[in-house]
Motif scaffolding. Structure first.
Motif, PDB file in Angstrom:
ATOM      1  N   UNK A   4      14.114  18.164  28.086  1.00  0.00           N
ATOM      2  CA  UNK A   4      13.195  19.294  28.170  1.00  0.00           C
ATOM      3  C   UNK A   4      13.726  20.512  27.413  1.00  0.00           C
ATOM      4  N   UNK A   5      15.051  20.693  27.425  1.00  0.00           N
ATOM      5  CA  UNK A   5      15.670  21.833  26.734  1.00  0.00           C
ATOM      6  C   UNK A   5      16.004  21.516  25.276  1.00  0.00           C
ATOM      7  N   UNK A   6      15.612  20.311  24.802  1.00  0.00           N
ATOM      8  CA  UNK A   6      15.835  19.875  23.412  1.00  0.00           C
ATOM      9  C   UNK A   6      17.320  19.722  23.095  1.00  0.00           C
ATOM     10  N   UNK A   7      18.087  19.227  24.078  1.00  0.00           N
ATOM     11  CA  UNK A   7      19.528  19.064  23.920  1.00  0.00           C
ATOM     12  C   UNK A   7      19.877  17.576  23.897  1.00  0.00           C
ATOM     13  N   UNK A   8      20.401  17.049  22.789  1.00  0.00           N
ATOM     14  CA  UNK A   8      20.879  15.656  22.774  1.00  0.00           C
ATOM     15  C   UNK A   8      21.950  15.435  23.839  1.00  0.00           C
ATOM     16  N   UNK A   9      22.114  14.187  24.261  1.00  0.00           N
ATOM     17  CA  UNK A   9      23.016  13.930  25.382  1.00  0.00           C
ATOM     18  C   UNK A   9      23.844  12.673  25.191  1.00  0.00           C
ATOM     19  N   UNK A  10      24.931  12.624  25.977  1.00  0.00           N
ATOM     20  CA  UNK A  10      25.744  11.419  26.120  1.00  0.00           C
ATOM     21  C   UNK A  10      25.614  10.988  27.572  1.00  0.00           C
ATOM     22  N   UNK A  11      25.099   9.775  27.803  1.00  0.00           N
ATOM     23  CA  UNK A  11      24.790   9.320  29.155  1.00  0.00           C
ATOM     24  C   UNK A  11      25.438   7.977  29.451  1.00  0.00           C
ATOM     25  N   UNK A  12      25.445   7.630  30.727  1.00  0.00           N
ATOM     26  CA  UNK A  12      25.996   6.342  31.157  1.00  0.00           C
ATOM     27  C   UNK A  12      25.110   5.199  30.668  1.00  0.00           C
TER      28      UNK A  12
END
Length: 374
Positions: free
Chosen positions: A298-306
């Motif tokens: 929603x905040x347009x932030x790429x992520x590193x997830x499990x």
């Protein structure tokens, strides 16, 4: 019967009960008279709930959980009996007993919203007596519910299999649609972070199973161009702060918050990269769809997830980041560094976040949720 009045029962401090806030808001928007019965541990003013009628039952922090639960059950039961409604909406397992009793005595239907999978919950996994109590408790009260809903497809299928119930509805923890703030330096300014530094962000509870100790250890190998910001609160906060000092990372790792859910995006949007790295402590975690995963989108932030089934389905499916083994500190630092250095890959993920943020919002599923519950 047309539903005009709905009571929501929540055993959680309403400061943190975002799913309860969203479901209550959806019924209110649909024209229902809504009341939310939750709990409170302190006298801090509740922010963001001004348009939803709520009553908070006082819980004593220094009381044992069992005693607090019994007191909550009694108070909630009498409040449910005293207040008229057409439907009771039970959030998670704890309010089920008084909700069931009140529904039987008043001839009312109730909805059970299973936030977690208790047969695979780490809090009870290695405590057989406690696990037997809560799973038997859930079994007694899940079948009389008019409808059962939960947060992910695998949990829904497990509930159907274990309890021999039909059609558990799935309504994922999508956030409400919000505008991205123009000022994305609030965290830099409030924490005294140099504006040239890129913020890697975690937001949520500081608990044993969140893997934050591994993230902190991994940060020793992360490029100096980045800092780590941890937004939230929880039982492990002091231990995590001590670990930062022990590893001499206190100048690169910052703690702040928590913030009300309606203000959180102002801080999330300051990040360069989000972390959603929870450990596999049972099926409840393995099948989860954490709020923060969607809040980063929603905040347009790429992520590193499990690299768990449901998290991978969204992160890989929408191409909004990387999925990895959350137990591997070397892999965590390497993946963060890759996204700090590979500008084209990062921009692709960010563009995909912008697209996905239009689809993955609560407003797109709330009418289906109300129809399913009615």
């Amino acid at each position: 019967m047309k539903i005009k009045r709905v009571i929501f029962a929540v055993y959680d401090d309403l400061h943190h009960e975002y799913r309860g806030f969203k479901t209550a808001g959806s019924f209110s928007k649909a024209g229902c008279d809504v009341k939310v019965f939750g709990i409170r541990y302190d006298n801090v003013k509740l922010m963001g709930w001004d348009e939803i009628h709520n009553i908070r039952i006082r819980i004593m922090k220094n009381f044992p959980l069992g005693l607090n639960m019994i007191l909550f059950w009694f108070r909630l039961f009498f409040m449910l009996m005293k207040n008229n409604c057409d439907l009771i909406y039970c959030h998670d397992i704890f309010p089920l007993f008084p909700v069931y009793l009140a529904s039987k005595l008043k001839g009312l239907p109730y909805i059970y919203d299973a936030h977690e999978f208790w047969h695979g919950n780490s809090q009870v996994e290695n405590r057989p007596i406690t696990k037997y109590f809560w799973t038997t408790y859930e079994k007694l009260f899940i079948k009389p519910a008019r409808s059962v809903i939960t947060v992910s497809e695998p949990i829904a299928r497990e509930l159907e299999r274990i309890y021999s119930i039909k059609e558990v509805g799935v309504f994922t923890n999508l956030p409400l649609k919000k505008n991205i703030p123009s000022d994305i330096e609030i965290l830099h300014n409030s924490l005294g972070i140099n504006k040239s530094k890129k913020i890697v962000l975690y937001q949520g509870h500081f608990l044993v199973n969140n893997g934050l100790d591994t993230v902190i250890k991994a940060f020793r190998q992360v490029n100096e161009s980045a800092v780590l910001v941890l937004i939230g609160s929880g039982s492990e906060k002091e231990k995590l702060q001590d670990l930062c000092v022990e590893l001499k990372l206190q100048d690169r790792i910052f703690f702040t918050g928590p913030f009300p859910h309606d203000e959180l995006i102002k801080y999330t949007a300051c990040a360069y990269l989000g972390l959603c790295l929870i450990r596999n402590f049972g099926k409840s975690y393995y099948y989860s769809t954490p709020n923060k995963m969607f809040e980063f989108i929603q905040a347009h932030i790429p992520q590193v997830s499990s690299d768990f089934p449901e998290m991978s389905r969204f992160v890989k499916g929408y191409e909004v980041g990387e999925v990895i083994d959350p137990e591997n500190a070397e892999l965590i630092s390497g993946t963060i560094n890759k996204l700090l250095e590979d500008v084209s890959r990062y921009r692709k993920y960010k563009t995909n976040c912008i697209r996905a943020s239009e689809e993955l919002v609560w407003e797109n599923i709330e009418s289906d949720m109300i129809r399913f519950c009615s």
